[in-house]
Scaffold this motif. Structure first.
Motif: not given
Length: 131
Positions: A64-77
């Motif tokens: 939960l402490s990971l930033p939103f942009w990292l979650w976006t990259i992890i799922f978007l690619i």
């Protein structure tokens, strides 16, 4: 006229986009729960780890402490790679299926570069006759 592979490709693209819409709806419905958990994490951040915490709770807190942009990259690619693969299945030429996937695209580009270097080396070995 479309062949069977192209029809199945379009059906796959449609089902993939439908499943994506359902997943986005589910994510935005539980967005309030995620915000509540994130706020609890920020407000109750202990200085020392509690003795009663389990590894799953500590993993959830770290994720939960990971930033939103990292979650976006992890799922978007991976999402875009799967969509582009399904979209490439709709093409008429079966040799072009999968060229838009990053590892295959890199392999094709590297292979073309090696072929170009080999051809240019062969051309430079030839002696030109000036008449």
């Amino acid at each position: 006229m479309m062949n069977f592979r192209q029809r199945m490709g379009w059906i796959g693209v449609g089902l993939y986009l439908l499943a994506s819409a359902a997943a986005f709806y589910y994510v935005f419905e539980i967005n309030e729960t995620y915000n509540k958990l994130a706020l609890e994490h920020i407000q109750q951040h202990p200085k020392e780890p509690q003795e009663g915490t389990t590894w799953t709770h500590s993993l959830k807190v770290q994720l939960l402490s990971l930033p939103f942009w990292l979650w976006t990259i992890i799922f978007l690619i991976p999402y875009l790679q799967m969509f582009l693969f399904l979209y490439s299945c709709t093409r008429a030429d079966p040799k072009t299926v999968g060229y838009c996937i990053i590892p295959i695209c890199l392999a094709v580009i590297c292979n073309r570069h090696q072929t170009f270097v080999k051809a240019s080396n062969q051309i430079s070995r030839l002696q030109l006759i000036d008449t």
